[in-house]
Design an enzyme around this catalytic site. Structure first.
Site, short mmCIF file in Angstrom:
data_model
loop_
_atom_site.label_atom_id
_atom_site.label_comp_id
_atom_site.label_asym_id
_atom_site.label_seq_id
_atom_site.Cartn_x
_atom_site.Cartn_y
_atom_site.Cartn_z
N SER A 1 0.83 -1.21 0.00
CA SER A 1 0.00 0.00 0.00
C SER A 1 0.86 1.26 0.00
O SER A 1 2.00 1.25 0.47
CB SER A 1 -0.91 0.04 1.23
N1 SAH Z 1 -0.92 -4.71 4.19
C1 SAH Z 1 -0.26 -5.01 2.94
C2 SAH Z 1 -1.14 -4.65 1.77
C3 SAH Z 1 -1.14 -5.73 0.76
S1 SAH Z 1 -2.39 -5.60 -0.49
C4 SAH Z 1 1.11 -4.37 2.88
O1 SAH Z 1 1.40 -3.52 3.72
O2 SAH Z 1 1.90 -4.74 2.01
C5 SAH Z 1 -3.71 -6.55 0.21
C6 SAH Z 1 -3.42 -7.99 0.55
O3 SAH Z 1 -4.64 -8.61 0.96
C7 SAH Z 1 -2.89 -8.87 -0.60
O4 SAH Z 1 -1.68 -9.44 -0.22
C8 SAH Z 1 -3.98 -9.92 -0.80
O5 SAH Z 1 -3.49 -11.17 -1.18
C9 SAH Z 1 -4.62 -9.96 0.58
N2 SAH Z 1 -5.98 -10.51 0.61
C10 SAH Z 1 -6.97 -10.36 -0.31
N3 SAH Z 1 -8.07 -11.04 0.09
C11 SAH Z 1 -7.76 -11.64 1.27
C12 SAH Z 1 -8.47 -12.48 2.18
N4 SAH Z 1 -9.73 -12.89 1.94
N5 SAH Z 1 -7.84 -12.88 3.29
C13 SAH Z 1 -6.55 -12.52 3.56
N6 SAH Z 1 -5.84 -11.73 2.75
C14 SAH Z 1 -6.42 -11.29 1.61
#
Ligand code: SAH
Length: 213
Positions: A64
């Site tokens: 993000s």
């Molecule tokens: N907090 C992260 C943001 C990653 S983007 C950072 O700081 O890098 C969002 C993430 O949510 C992705 O890795 C995606 O795979 C995950 N995601 C999407 N749906 C999900 C679910 N149902 N359960 C757990 N993770 C999920």
């Protein structure tokens, strides 16, 4: 030494930018100035780690944008010992910010590769969440509920009832809701079946998808 003076200078400028965009929480700003975001990124993008931008990580996901991380964290008013559930570990960067702020972090990721990589990155920084799990965030983490705060880092079609259930009374959840574009909602649990919610504006996230892979 895993970090350099040059990187710290870049982070200082990033923090100045975040302050100019309205981030005030001292704990959040301190975490951002101290955590090496480039650690959480692919080699190809590390030079840009302190730009206020989202970047691709593996498996078509993104780390993000720092402003988004700061905004979501600030909205939750994190205090030491808060029990926080993060949905979407991704790179682990947001997780590290929460750990730096001395909250007890429980984080889940649906993609095994990302889960494994984030766990490794965090341990290199000597950062250990209370729980880091490969599982579907739509289910929350019932065995560790209730949580004081829930932070969702993927765009959700609506607010999952299971997550509302796992929030403690007076607990808060920050969640981007919507399919193509999301609106950020701050939800407060006032009673067992009583919630208030506030729309904090438009953001862009990767979608929250069902089932672990
Ligand atoms: N907090 C992260 C943001 C990653 S983007 C950072 O700081 O890098 C969002 C993430 O949510 C992705 O890795 C995606 O795979 C995950 N995601 C999407 N749906 C999900 C679910 N149902 N359960 C757990 N993770 C999920």
């Amino acid at each position: 030494m895993y970090d350099s003076i040059k990187q710290k200078g870049k982070r200082k400028r990033l923090v100045e930018k975040l302050v100019s965009k309205g981030i005030k929480d001292k704990g959040v700003l301190e975490a951002i100035i101290n955590i090496p975001r480039h650690f959480f990124m692919d080699k190809d993008f590390q030079d840009y780690a302190y730009d206020d931008k989202a970047f691709p990580i593996t498996n078509n996901q993104t780390i993000s944008q720092p402003y988004t991380v700061a905004f979501q964290t600030q909205s939750l008013n994190i205090i030491p010992n808060d029990k926080v559930l993060e949905i979407g570990t991704g790179s682990g960067y947001q997780t590290s910010i929460l750990i730096y702020m001395k909250s007890k972090v429980y984080t889940v990721e649906r993609i095994f590769d990302l889960h494994r990589k984030a766990k490794k990155t965090l341990s290199k920084l000597n950062m250990y969440p209370e729980e880091i799990k490969w599982s579907d965030g739509y289910l929350g983490l019932n065995e560790n509920a209730p949580f004081d705060k829930i932070l969702v880092t993927a765009g959700c079609p609506d607010i999952p009832s299971e997550l509302l259930k796992q929030l403690s009374i007076n607990g808060k959840m920050i969640i981007p809701v919507g399919l193509k574009e999301q609106e950020m909602f701050l939800v407060k649990k006032e009673g067992d079946n009583n919630y208030s919610k506030k729309n904090l504006g438009k953001f862009n996230f990767v979608p929250m998808l069902k089932n672990k892979i």
